[in-house]
Design an enzyme around this catalytic site. Structure first.
Site, short mmCIF file in Angstrom:
data_model
loop_
_atom_site.label_atom_id
_atom_site.label_comp_id
_atom_site.label_asym_id
_atom_site.label_seq_id
_atom_site.Cartn_x
_atom_site.Cartn_y
_atom_site.Cartn_z
N LYS A 196 42.73 38.14 37.41
CA LYS A 196 43.40 39.16 36.60
C LYS A 196 44.92 39.01 36.70
O LYS A 196 45.42 38.51 37.70
CB LYS A 196 43.03 40.56 37.13
CG LYS A 196 41.61 40.99 36.85
CD LYS A 196 41.36 42.39 37.40
CE LYS A 196 39.94 42.86 37.14
NZ LYS A 196 39.60 42.99 35.72
N ARG A 222 28.35 43.21 35.96
CA ARG A 222 27.01 43.07 35.39
C ARG A 222 26.14 42.12 36.22
O ARG A 222 24.92 42.26 36.23
CB ARG A 222 27.12 42.62 33.92
CG ARG A 222 27.82 41.30 33.72
CD ARG A 222 28.30 41.09 32.28
NE ARG A 222 29.52 41.88 32.00
CZ ARG A 222 30.14 41.90 30.82
NH1 ARG A 222 29.66 41.22 29.80
NH2 ARG A 222 31.24 42.62 30.65
N1 BES Z 1 36.29 46.11 36.93
C1 BES Z 1 36.57 45.59 35.64
C2 BES Z 1 36.62 46.66 34.55
C3 BES Z 1 37.76 47.64 34.65
C4 BES Z 1 38.93 47.40 33.95
C5 BES Z 1 37.63 48.79 35.38
C6 BES Z 1 39.97 48.31 34.01
C7 BES Z 1 38.68 49.71 35.46
C8 BES Z 1 39.85 49.47 34.77
C9 BES Z 1 35.48 44.58 35.25
O1 BES Z 1 34.92 43.88 36.29
C10 BES Z 1 36.11 43.58 34.35
O2 BES Z 1 36.95 42.89 34.80
N2 BES Z 1 35.67 43.54 33.10
C11 BES Z 1 36.18 42.63 32.15
C12 BES Z 1 35.02 42.08 31.34
C13 BES Z 1 35.40 40.93 30.47
C14 BES Z 1 35.74 39.72 31.31
C15 BES Z 1 34.22 40.64 29.56
C16 BES Z 1 37.17 43.36 31.26
O3 BES Z 1 36.92 44.53 30.92
O4 BES Z 1 38.20 42.79 30.93
MN MN Z 2 36.02 42.15 36.81
#
Ligand code: BES
Ligand code: MN
Ligand code: ZN
Length: 504
Positions: A280, A354
């Site tokens: 990230k 997931r």
């Molecule tokens: N933990 C994150 C989702 C999240 C984002 C929670 C912001 C709280 C605040 C999750 O694991 C994630 O990174 N999801 C990705 C999915 C994508 C790679 C398909 C996302 O939402 O960017």
């Molecule tokens: Mn994630």
């Protein structure tokens, strides 16, 4: 840590049908007020049997002199020498509608509690309107998290010392139930607010165990070796980039067989989500301390179900892992086998929730539940679609709508969302049964729900609650919601469990 002393300690709550005869030390009386009749008129006190006309008159004169307002959550402190308290805190309910939703009362109580210094005994007449909402709001609003402050000379802020809910009709049981619900929410908040340096999978599992044992739940913990051996490929794959190995925690509450229903709870327990090799951006990465908010709420809920002796079985299955990039981390393009045998091409290591959840959902399905509620900080797309305070609820149509309706009743405001059939095509992989992400930017929250649906057993009514933003308040405090961990959706899940206990 003795079992009786595990988790958040709520202030004491009592119910009284009259104001005390003698002055109470360091006390404040919280009194609801509404907007005056005409524009610009001073607020008026909501009629209640505890204050006579003289006391009401004194409060209203003081409010008028201060130019106070009666708008929702507005606060004005006044001194009324004839009352047996040090001061009166007038809290606005807004328009004089004569009827207020539970959440208006809860938010007013929360705003009032946030403005107190914590050393006071609180009395309130908000409880004459809605005792449960008043007590919940006070305790939730008074919540503080001070575990990591180093100033040991300052007394640990107790939030509130004691609450006396004034009510002519309520029972002590109602107040205790409200306090127990608020305590569960505070327990979930404490877990979310504990930083990732201190809350990693093994420590999280130990805390879940302590909470479970104190509530007389059956506790089972699978460590990394047991997970590997049993084929939990999702949890192992996500956890293997970290020096702090993953866990799977199972907490079981056996209810007296009244209607014989069994509910499975599953919650995402990523103690920190860097994204893994699909790392990230640095900005706001620290918010990912909240990526175990679903797990925290699920643990708090099953403990609460046991405390309230719900006559149903509730089994929590909680995967815990830390998603880190390292030489041992899984790579984009790796293929893993989820618990139960479905293979997945991991195209993006940041779609890790997931992967751990699919394993947990399959394991939860082996208990043959009637219902399955799973909740997770799953997608940034939840926030794009619904904003910071509205959880997205997906799942089988009927149960999804029931969960969303109950969520709105308790003020957590979950909203039903569809799982369009065509999204499944976006999860096709060229090498495995499924890919963990779609190639499209569209409907990210629904794509994640679609992925999870593949693992829910036939015939189980299920709901998936995406709480990505609602689990963690990155803005200022409001109503009974502090900054940081919110405890959402603990109250939604408990309301669903109570509803299933009563109606099947
Ligand atoms: N933990 C994150 C989702 C999240 C984002 C929670 C912001 C709280 C605040 C999750 O694991 C994630 O990174 N999801 C990705 C999915 C994508 C790679 C398909 C996302 O939402 O960017
Ligand atoms: Mn994630
Ligand atoms: Zn995540």
């Amino acid at each position: 840590m003795s079992p009786a002393n595990v988790g958040y300690q709520a202030p004491s709550v009592s119910v009284s049908s009259a104001l005390p005869k003698r002055k109470v030390d360091s006390s404040v009386l919280i009194v609801p007020v509404v907007n005056g009749q005409d524009d610009g008129a001073a607020p008026t006190v909501v009629a209640n049997p505890f204050l006579d006309a003289e006391a009401v008159g004194e409060i209203e004169v003081a409010l008028e002199a201060l130019g106070a307002k009666g708008g929702a959550e507005s606060l004005t402190r006044v001194v009324v020498p004839s009352l047996p308290v040090d001061s009166v805190l007038a809290v606005g309910l807004g328009k004089n509608s004569g009827e207020w939703s539970a959440d208006v009362i809860r938010r007013a109580a929360g705003a009032a509690a946030r403005s107190l210094n914590g050393a006071e005994t609180v009395l309130t007449t908000l409880s004459e309107i809605d005792l449960t909402a008043a007590v919940e709001g006070l305790i939730l609003g008074a919540y503080r998290f001070t575990d990591f402050r180093s100033d040991k000379t300052a007394p640990k802020d107790p939030g509130l010392r004691a609450i006396t809910a004034l009510s002519t009709s309520a029972k002590k049981d109602d107040a205790q139930r409200a306090a127990d619900i608020a305590t569960a929410v505070a327990t979930a908040r404490d877990l979310v607010n504990t930083p990732p340096s201190h809350l990693f999978p093994d420590e999280f599992a130990k805390r879940a165990k302590a909470l479970g044992e104190a509530a007389e739940l059956k506790v089972e913990i699978l460590d990394e070796k047991a997970l590997e051996k049993a084929g939990y490929g999702g949890i192992v794959g996500v956890g293997k980039g970290s020096s702090r190995p993953p866990r799977l925690v199972r907490l079981t509450h056996k209810g007296a067989k009244r209607n014989g229903k069994r509910v499975a709870l599953v919650g995402k327990g990523i103690t920190f989500d860097t994204g893994g090799i699909s790392i990230k951006p640095a900005a706001n990465m620290h918010h990912m301390t909240s990526d175990m908010g679903g797990a925290a709420a699920v643990i708090a809920t099953v403990v609460l179900a046991a405390k309230q002796k719900l006559p149903i079985d509730v089994i929590a299955t909680v995967p815990m892992a830390e998603n880190m990039p390292s030489a041992t981390a899984q790579r984009p393009g790796d293929v893993l086998t989820q618990y139960g045998g479905i293979t997945v091409e991991v195209l993006n290591t940041d779609a890790e929730g997931r992967l751990v959840l699919a394993d947990a959902i399959v394991r939860a399905g082996e208990d043959e539940p009637d219902y399955l509620i799973e909740t997770s900080t799953l997608t940034g797309a939840q926030t794009v679609a619904l904003g910071a305070r509205t959880p997205g609820v997906m799942g089988s149509d009927e149960f999804r709508d029931r969960v969303a309706a109950l969520s709105q009743q308790v003020g957590e405001n979950g909203w039903p969302m569809p799982l369009p059939e065509e999204l499944k095509d976006d999860l096709k992989s060229t090498v495995a049964d499924l890919a963990n992400v779609s190639g499209s930017r569209y409907a990210g929250m629904l794509v994640a729900g679609t992925y999870l649906r593949e693992f829910v057993p036939e015939g189980v009514q299920w709901a998936h609650i995406d709480i990505a933003a609602p689990a963690y308040n990155t803005g200022g405090p409001w109503g009974y919601t502090p900054k940081g961990g919110t405890g959402v959706p603990t109250r939604t899940m408990f309301a669903v469990l109570e509803d299933i206990s009563a109606n099947g």
